[in-house]
Design a protein around this motif. Sequence first.
Motif, PDB file in Angstrom:
ATOM      1  N   HIS A   1      31.543  37.687  34.056  1.00  0.00           N
ATOM      2  CA  HIS A   1      31.786  37.936  35.479  1.00  0.00           C
ATOM      3  C   HIS A   1      30.463  38.253  36.172  1.00  0.00           C
ATOM      4  CE1 HIS A   1      35.908  39.058  33.903  1.00  0.00           C
ATOM      5  NE2 HIS A   1      36.177  38.133  34.809  1.00  0.00           N
TER       6      HIS A   1
ATOM      7  N   ASN B   1      38.569  30.404  37.671  1.00  0.00           N
ATOM      8  CA  ASN B   1      38.458  31.479  38.657  1.00  0.00           C
ATOM      9  C   ASN B   1      37.077  31.509  39.307  1.00  0.00           C
ATOM     10  OD1 ASN B   1      40.923  32.191  37.622  1.00  0.00           O
ATOM     11  ND2 ASN B   1      40.335  34.238  36.957  1.00  0.00           N
TER      12      ASN B   1
ATOM     13  N   ASP C   1      44.991  39.192  39.873  1.00  0.00           N
ATOM     14  CA  ASP C   1      43.925  38.926  38.896  1.00  0.00           C
ATOM     15  C   ASP C   1      43.531  40.258  38.240  1.00  0.00           C
ATOM     16  OD1 ASP C   1      41.865  37.480  37.612  1.00  0.00           O
ATOM     17  OD2 ASP C   1      40.448  37.855  39.257  1.00  0.00           O
ATOM     18  N   HIS C   2      43.371  40.261  36.940  1.00  0.00           N
ATOM     19  CA  HIS C   2      42.994  41.468  36.185  1.00  0.00           C
ATOM     20  C   HIS C   2      43.896  42.661  36.483  1.00  0.00           C
ATOM     21  CE1 HIS C   2      39.514  39.806  34.203  1.00  0.00           C
ATOM     22  NE2 HIS C   2      39.202  39.196  35.325  1.00  0.00           N
TER      23      HIS C   2
ATOM     24  N   HIS D   1      37.567  32.399  33.151  1.00  0.00           N
ATOM     25  CA  HIS D   1      37.051  33.403  34.102  1.00  0.00           C
ATOM     26  C   HIS D   1      35.530  33.317  34.125  1.00  0.00           C
ATOM     27  CE1 HIS D   1      40.575  36.334  34.685  1.00  0.00           C
ATOM     28  NE2 HIS D   1      41.068  35.322  34.000  1.00  0.00           N
TER      29      HIS D   1
HETATM   30 ZN   LIG Z   1      38.069  37.566  35.537  1.00  0.00          ZN
END
Ligand SMILES: [Zn+2]
Length: 279
Positions: A178, A228, A82-83, A206
């Motif tokens: 986030h 996510n 992820d990322h 996300h």
């Molecule tokens: Zn993310």
Amino acid sequence: MARVNCYELMKKASEKGCAVPAFNIDNLESAIAVCEVMRELNTPVIVQTIPRTLNYGGRSVYSAMISALMSGCDTDYAIHLDHGSSAELALECINNGYSSVMFDGSSLPFDENVRLTREVTEMALPKGVSVEGELGTIGGREEGDSDLEASYTKVSEAVDFVAATNVSTLAIGVGTAHGIYKGVPKINIERIREIHAAIETPLVLHGASGLSDEVLRACIRAGISKINFATELRQAYTEGIKKGFELFPKEFDPKIYMRTAIDSIKEVLVSKIRVCTGL
Ligand SMILES: [Zn+2]
């Protein structure tokens, strides 16, 4: 055991009008929680790690740990970077068994994002590993709608980006952030619908921790097929440890109070799986 890539899981889920939940793990306890739930519900999920997690626990640790925990279980799952921050890290993860990688070039100018994402797709796709790209901004932005519009992924850019990079899946900016939301998040469901209508590439959301079940279902109906979850799992883990200390104040064996933490994570996992799959 069947480790597959994210694209395959997302395609299957979207055909059923569902999404695949993607859970960020940090350590053995969160890995145990995810793998126990996969076994108990027999539901495919995506297990993922960010680069900071890999640096914390060891870059080759997580893939091996998930393999061992899933041994003998035939539920399909993916393990995903992820990322991801570079093609080098993506390659290292693939060599360690990751079935999917993200390259996040969303903070770069469009052309640079295309160039670097393409490096990753050219390296990963021939190995059967799916690649998630990102376009638009997934904020730390909370209130203040003034520049919200600028953070949304533009439909025409999504079309151009997918054609130029050949990404398997695409993370889009539609107002999510986030971490912890300070105000009530405003999610641009219509933009998800527009992008979904314009490209065949499966879409990723996300920053889903803190969104209501109702909003998550609306995102899935509009075309999201991977969601996510990280922050809410970390919160459940931390609260679980505190609860474990309260329940067993004299206990000094981590296996006792960590079990409370694992169960606390599992409660959140089950509720997110229900939302994503309509179970
Ligand atoms: Zn993310």
